[in-house]
Write a protein that holds these residues in place. Structure first.
Motif, PDB file in Angstrom:
ATOM      1  N   HIS A   1      35.412  42.963  50.190  1.00 44.99           N
ATOM      2  CA  HIS A   1      34.030  42.592  50.491  1.00 44.99           C
ATOM      3  C   HIS A   1      33.025  43.701  50.195  1.00 44.99           C
ATOM      4  N   LEU A   2      33.527  44.890  49.852  1.00 45.78           N
ATOM      5  CA  LEU A   2      32.629  46.027  49.665  1.00 45.78           C
ATOM      6  C   LEU A   2      32.410  46.384  48.201  1.00 45.78           C
ATOM      7  N   HIS A   3      33.491  46.621  47.465  1.00 42.29           N
ATOM      8  CA  HIS A   3      33.367  47.140  46.104  1.00 42.29           C
ATOM      9  C   HIS A   3      33.019  46.050  45.105  1.00 42.29           C
ATOM     10  N   PHE A   4      32.472  46.476  43.974  1.00 44.39           N
ATOM     11  CA  PHE A   4      32.036  45.525  42.941  1.00 44.39           C
ATOM     12  C   PHE A   4      32.984  45.482  41.749  1.00 44.39           C
ATOM     13  N   CYS A   5      33.961  46.374  41.711  1.00 45.10           N
ATOM     14  CA  CYS A   5      34.916  46.365  40.602  1.00 45.10           C
ATOM     15  C   CYS A   5      35.840  45.161  40.737  1.00 45.10           C
ATOM     16  N   LEU A   6      35.991  44.401  39.671  1.00 46.42           N
ATOM     17  CA  LEU A   6      36.814  43.192  39.716  1.00 46.42           C
ATOM     18  C   LEU A   6      38.275  43.461  39.375  1.00 46.42           C
ATOM     19  N   ALA A   7      38.618  44.719  39.117  1.00 46.69           N
ATOM     20  CA  ALA A   7      40.021  45.083  38.923  1.00 46.69           C
ATOM     21  C   ALA A   7      40.641  45.394  40.287  1.00 46.69           C
ATOM     22  N   PRO A   8      41.941  45.222  40.420  1.00 44.54           N
ATOM     23  CA  PRO A   8      42.587  45.548  41.711  1.00 44.54           C
ATOM     24  C   PRO A   8      42.392  47.014  42.066  1.00 44.54           C
ATOM     25  N   THR A   9      42.266  47.287  43.342  1.00 44.77           N
ATOM     26  CA  THR A   9      42.129  48.672  43.788  1.00 44.77           C
ATOM     27  C   THR A   9      43.462  49.404  43.633  1.00 44.77           C
ATOM     28  N   THR A  10      43.384  50.704  43.473  1.00 48.91           N
ATOM     29  CA  THR A  10      44.578  51.535  43.325  1.00 48.91           C
ATOM     30  C   THR A  10      44.544  52.644  44.378  1.00 48.91           C
ATOM     31  N   LYS A  11      45.678  53.270  44.593  1.00 48.51           N
ATOM     32  CA  LYS A  11      45.735  54.348  45.582  1.00 48.51           C
ATOM     33  C   LYS A  11      44.829  55.497  45.183  1.00 48.51           C
ATOM     34  N   LYS A  12      44.782  55.795  43.890  1.00 47.42           N
ATOM     35  CA  LYS A  12      43.916  56.859  43.399  1.00 47.42           C
ATOM     36  C   LYS A  12      42.617  56.253  42.900  1.00 47.42           C
ATOM     37  N   SER A  13      41.499  56.698  43.439  1.00 43.96           N
ATOM     38  CA  SER A  13      40.202  56.157  43.039  1.00 43.96           C
ATOM     39  C   SER A  13      39.928  56.450  41.570  1.00 43.96           C
ATOM     40  N   ARG A  14      39.178  55.560  40.941  1.00 41.12           N
ATOM     41  CA  ARG A  14      38.923  55.696  39.506  1.00 41.12           C
ATOM     42  C   ARG A  14      37.645  54.942  39.146  1.00 41.12           C
ATOM     43  N   PRO A  15      37.040  55.276  38.002  1.00 42.55           N
ATOM     44  CA  PRO A  15      35.953  54.430  37.502  1.00 42.55           C
ATOM     45  C   PRO A  15      36.496  53.041  37.203  1.00 42.55           C
ATOM     46  N   CYS A  16      35.701  52.032  37.437  1.00 41.75           N
ATOM     47  CA  CYS A  16      36.169  50.655  37.230  1.00 41.75           C
ATOM     48  C   CYS A  16      36.580  50.449  35.773  1.00 41.75           C
ATOM     49  N   PRO A  17      37.807  49.954  35.527  1.00 40.95           N
ATOM     50  CA  PRO A  17      38.290  49.817  34.144  1.00 40.95           C
ATOM     51  C   PRO A  17      37.899  48.512  33.464  1.00 40.95           C
ATOM     52  N   VAL A  18      37.245  47.599  34.165  1.00 41.89           N
ATOM     53  CA  VAL A  18      36.869  46.317  33.557  1.00 41.89           C
ATOM     54  C   VAL A  18      35.382  46.059  33.787  1.00 41.89           C
ATOM     55  N   ARG A  19      34.788  45.309  32.877  1.00 39.57           N
ATOM     56  CA  ARG A  19      33.397  44.936  33.048  1.00 39.57           C
ATOM     57  C   ARG A  19      33.265  44.090  34.313  1.00 39.57           C
ATOM     58  N   SER A  20      32.332  44.463  35.164  1.00 41.89           N
ATOM     59  CA  SER A  20      32.128  43.773  36.441  1.00 41.89           C
ATOM     60  C   SER A  20      30.637  43.538  36.635  1.00 41.89           C
ATOM     61  N   PRO A  21      30.197  42.291  36.707  1.00 42.22           N
ATOM     62  CA  PRO A  21      28.762  42.003  36.800  1.00 42.22           C
ATOM     63  C   PRO A  21      28.055  42.701  37.954  1.00 42.22           C
ATOM     64  N   GLY A  22      28.747  42.848  39.090  1.00 47.07           N
ATOM     65  CA  GLY A  22      28.117  43.532  40.220  1.00 47.07           C
ATOM     66  C   GLY A  22      27.789  44.976  39.891  1.00 47.07           C
ATOM     67  N   ILE A  23      28.697  45.652  39.206  1.00 48.14           N
ATOM     68  CA  ILE A  23      28.454  47.039  38.811  1.00 48.14           C
ATOM     69  C   ILE A  23      27.332  47.117  37.785  1.00 48.14           C
ATOM     70  N   VAL A  24      27.307  46.186  36.854  1.00 47.66           N
ATOM     71  CA  VAL A  24      26.240  46.171  35.839  1.00 47.66           C
ATOM     72  C   VAL A  24      24.881  46.000  36.505  1.00 47.66           C
ATOM     73  N   ARG A  25      24.768  45.049  37.408  1.00 49.43           N
ATOM     74  CA  ARG A  25      23.494  44.829  38.107  1.00 49.43           C
ATOM     75  C   ARG A  25      23.100  46.071  38.912  1.00 49.43           C
ATOM     76  N   TYR A  26      24.060  46.613  39.606  1.00 46.81           N
ATOM     77  CA  TYR A  26      23.821  47.754  40.496  1.00 46.81           C
ATOM     78  C   TYR A  26      23.341  48.980  39.714  1.00 46.81           C
ATOM     79  N   THR A  27      24.075  49.314  38.648  1.00 49.47           N
ATOM     80  CA  THR A  27      23.725  50.518  37.881  1.00 49.47           C
ATOM     81  C   THR A  27      22.468  50.325  37.043  1.00 49.47           C
ATOM     82  N   ASN A  28      22.195  49.117  36.588  1.00 46.14           N
ATOM     83  CA  ASN A  28      20.938  48.878  35.864  1.00 46.14           C
ATOM     84  C   ASN A  28      19.736  49.209  36.740  1.00 46.14           C
TER      85      ASN A  28
END
Length: 312
Positions: A271-298
């Motif tokens: 419910h919090l993050h905008f990355c549409l890829a599954p979360t991993t134990k080690k944090s990382r930049p989102c590896p897939v295009r995610s509309p929420g991230i695009v809107r947010y960073t724009n």
């Protein structure tokens, strides 16, 4: 008669010699510059190792150095750092140096928090201002507290006046440390962009109050806010959480971004993050295009660009 003919020939010889001689041949006359051969001939005449004559130097203007943007924050900054860097770089005005750390909050980036901080000394806000010399510092913090980062002690997230008092105090201290570091580095104080947060699915009032702290801090700066959270909120309902929103024009043009007129902002299990890829134990930049991230960073990039244009 013979003597007259010889005298006449001598006169003619003297006249021919005088008319055909180069004046520069006379003693004391300046030497005439020889005509330069064509460029192709000069090249052919030059052997290996023979330096080619250089054209006169012209005044050259060095290309203007791009500004630097510093992006600090928590897991939302971690997942969106590459998208923001791409969006800011596309303007040709600046580059982005990102140093996010998941689970962090404002106190993690303060100089005095060491052993109880998730941020190493090299990534403290003041240290990065001195090393990176940014024109703009972007601060993205959801409002993590106890259970996420030790520097907040036992203060629960959003449940007490102590939480908001501490958050406001840390925001003020962080602003002051950024200003002091800039002064120590001999650079102008960077503009600070406070990112306003998206709706909290479980505590809408908390995010509203945190955003008000950011607004007040920006007004005291004077700095500015980027209302990235509004871009992932329902129209006319800023603090109501939703997993999907109606597609915008950019999303409609991309089949994967828009399904049945709706675009997905969050995964069903997050419910919090905008990355549409599954979360991993080690944090990382989102590896897939995610509309929420695009809107947010724009939304962030637009405010950054305004800040940079105001400095030129």
């Amino acid at each position: 008669m013979r003597h007259a003919r010889v005298a006449a020939l001598a006169v003619l010889a003297l006249l021919w010699a005088t008319g055909c001689s180069d004046p520069s041949d006379a003693p004391g006359a300046p030497l005439a510059a020889a005509p330069s051969p064509p460029a192709a001939e000069r090249s052919a005449e030059s052997g290996p190792g023979t330096p080619t004559p250089k054209a006169p130097k012209q005044t050259e203007q060095r290309p203007r150095e791009k500004s630097r943007v510093l992006y600090l924050g928590d897991s939302l900054a971690m997942e969106s750092q590459a998208a923001l860097a791409d969006r800011v770089s596309a303007t040709g005005r600046a580059t982005v140096h990102s140093a996010p750390h998941s689970g962090t909050t404002l106190c993690d980036y303060l100089t005095e928090t060491q052993h109880d901080s998730l941020v190493p000394p090299r990534d403290k806000a003041a240290a990065l201002v001195e090393s990176e010399r940014p024109s703009v510092v972007v601060l993205q913090f959801w409002g993590n507290s106890w259970g996420y980062t030790p520097c907040m002690g036992s203060i629960p997230q959003g449940g007490s006046a102590q939480y908001y008092t501490r958050y406001a105090a840390d925001a003020k201290t962080l602003t002051e440390q950024i200003a002091t570091a800039a002064r120590d580095a001999g650079i102008p104080r960077p503009s600070i962009v406070w990112v306003l947060q998206a709706p909290d699915a479980f505590s809408p009032a908390r995010v509203r109050r945190v955003n008000n702290i950011y607004r007040a801090r920006a007004a005291a700066g004077p700095d500015t806010v980027a209302d990235a959270g509004r871009q992932v909120s329902p129209a006319g309902d800023r603090y109501t959480w939703t997993r999907q929103l109606p597609c915008n024009d950019e999303e409609r043009a991309r089949a994967r971004d828009c399904t049945g007129g709706l675009t997905s902002l969050h995964r069903e299990d997050d419910h919090l993050h905008f990355c549409l890829a599954p979360t991993t134990k080690k944090s990382r930049p989102c590896p897939v295009r995610s509309p929420g991230i695009v809107r947010y960073t724009n939304a962030i990039a637009e405010v950054v660009d305004v800040s940079l244009r105001g400095k030129t």
